[in-house]
Design a protein around this motif. Structure first.
Motif, short mmCIF file in Angstrom:
data_model
loop_
_atom_site.label_atom_id
_atom_site.label_comp_id
_atom_site.label_asym_id
_atom_site.label_seq_id
_atom_site.Cartn_x
_atom_site.Cartn_y
_atom_site.Cartn_z
N LEU A 1 0.76 -1.14 -0.12
CA LEU A 1 -0.16 0.11 0.12
C LEU A 1 0.90 1.26 0.12
O LEU A 1 0.53 2.31 -0.44
N HIS A 2 2.03 1.11 0.67
CA HIS A 2 3.06 2.25 0.71
C HIS A 2 3.46 2.70 -0.77
O HIS A 2 3.68 3.88 -0.88
N SER B 1 5.66 12.22 6.46
CA SER B 1 6.19 11.93 8.00
C SER B 1 7.29 10.80 7.66
O SER B 1 7.29 9.80 7.27
N GLU B 2 8.19 10.83 8.64
CA GLU B 2 9.23 9.85 8.93
C GLU B 2 8.70 8.61 9.73
O GLU B 2 7.92 8.80 10.49
N VAL B 3 9.19 7.56 9.11
CA VAL B 3 8.76 6.37 9.59
C VAL B 3 9.15 5.79 10.86
O VAL B 3 10.57 6.05 11.20
N LEU C 1 5.25 2.53 11.56
CA LEU C 1 4.16 3.78 11.77
C LEU C 1 4.46 4.99 11.18
O LEU C 1 5.84 5.42 11.43
N TYR C 2 3.98 5.38 10.25
CA TYR C 2 3.97 6.95 10.00
C TYR C 2 2.81 7.82 10.52
O TYR C 2 1.64 7.41 10.50
N ALA C 3 3.27 8.63 11.33
CA ALA C 3 2.36 9.49 12.14
C ALA C 3 2.53 11.02 11.87
O ALA C 3 3.24 11.79 12.48
N PHE D 1 -0.67 5.71 9.18
CA PHE D 1 -0.49 4.75 8.57
C PHE D 1 0.44 3.86 9.15
O PHE D 1 1.67 3.93 9.40
N ALA D 2 -0.02 2.60 9.37
CA ALA D 2 0.64 1.64 10.31
C ALA D 2 0.77 0.29 9.06
O ALA D 2 -0.27 0.01 8.35
N THR D 3 1.70 -0.21 9.20
CA THR D 3 2.02 -1.37 8.21
C THR D 3 3.17 -2.15 9.05
O THR D 3 3.71 -2.17 9.70
N ALA D 4 3.54 -3.34 8.12
CA ALA D 4 4.52 -4.31 8.73
C ALA D 4 5.17 -5.22 7.74
O ALA D 4 4.51 -5.41 6.73
N GLN D 5 6.07 -5.77 7.97
CA GLN D 5 6.74 -6.52 7.07
C GLN D 5 7.24 -7.79 7.87
O GLN D 5 8.02 -7.62 8.91
#
Length: 306
Positions: free
Chosen positions: A41-42, A49-51, A124-126, A131-135
């Protein structure tokens, strides 16, 4: 905060493309990518914003202390996952180990211990939006647990947000089950194929276990209009909201390749997804009791001609 989850029965149906369009149309301030095996999605949602990154630890794995190991071979004999490797020293293959604890229980020398192992990475991009995601690390398990952590991370970072859009995983496995838990509506992106009908039906049955409302749309509907009509008839017969069709559109590929959403371009798929979005949000905002489809779905294979 209402949570809209977008799912598909298999990869490649356009689930993430539609999720990205919904985020843009809703001007969503909270969203998440719960496809932790292959998050993408990214690629179409740019973040200023910084991750913030944090390690995710799944179930602990067994390790053998060679200084204590007697090489009695009991651990290898009792390990049903064949994770014990023998040689000059006994070692445990972390990719084969399931953390069951049999080796630790059977070891007479107390040479086996458990230690945490990183299974993935949370991101997390706040900024103006969350926007929250993971790998998930390749070869790691516990993807359902990681999905749960992604949703927790998103919720913990937002304040007074009306809508959260969640891009889920394909299929009906652990990541999907974890994604469905606690959401208000599941939008199923169906593929106009014989297998697409079966995929759609499986997701409906899975969502029913959680008493979660569902709606259905068909992406690339004009690649097989006959199957599309069968999907619409299925939804009508069983009282499942059908919220629209999206045509095949070469410009959609152009948009994705340039890191844009299909609503960022003037194209037929972008215009069609706006109507799907309006109908989906209308369904999301409607109050009503969950309708069980279990009895009807038992007959669905006979009801839908192939």
């Amino acid at each position: 905060m209402k949570q809209l989850l977008i799912l598909s029965g298999k990869g490649g149906t356009g689930k993430t493309t539609i999720a990205g369009a919904f985020i843009k149309l809703a001007e969503a301030k909270a969203y998440a990518d719960c496809d932790v095996d292959a998050p993408n999605l990214h690629l179409i949602i740019n973040q200023a914003s910084e991750v913030k990154r944090s390690n995710y630890y799944g179930l602990p794995k067994a390790v053998i202390n060679p200084e204590l190991c007697l090489k009695c071979d009991l651990c290898r004999q009792y390990c049903r996952f064949e994770a014990i490797q023998t040689g000059a020293v006994y070692v445990i293959n972390p990719f084969a180990c399931e953390g069951c604890g049999v080796c630790q229980a059977i070891c007479p020398a107390g040479a086996v211990a458990f230690q945490p192992v990183q299974a993935g990475e949370l991101m997390l991009y706040a900024g103006e939006a969350v926007f929250a995601t993971a790998q998930l690390i390749m070869g790691s398990g516990n993807s359902g647990m990681l999905v749960t952590e992604v949703k927790k991370l998103m919720r913990s970072a937002v304040n007074d947000v009306a809508l959260a859009v969640i891009d889920g995983s394909p299929g009906i496995g652990c990541p999907v089950i974890a994604s469905i838990s606690g959401v208000d509506l599941v939008l199923i992106v169906a593929e106009p194929s014989v297998s697409g009908i079966s995929d759609m039906e499986r997701i409906i049955k899975t969502a029913e276990k959680f008493q979660t409302r569902v709606a259905v749309c068909v992406n690339k509907y004009d690649t097989n209009p006959d199957i599309t009509r069968k999907i619409e008839a299925f939804c009508q017969d069983f009282g499942i909201p059908f919220v629209g069709r999206i045509p095949f559109d070469p410009k959609a590929v152009q948009a994705i390749n340039s890191g844009q959403s299909i609503v960022d371009l003037d194209c037929v798929s972008g215009r069609a997804v706006k109507d799907v979005f309006d109908q989906t949000i209308n369904r999301l905002n409607q109050s009503g009791n969950f309708q069980s489809f279990a009895g009807l779905l038992r007959m669905s294979s006979d009801r839908i001609p192939t």
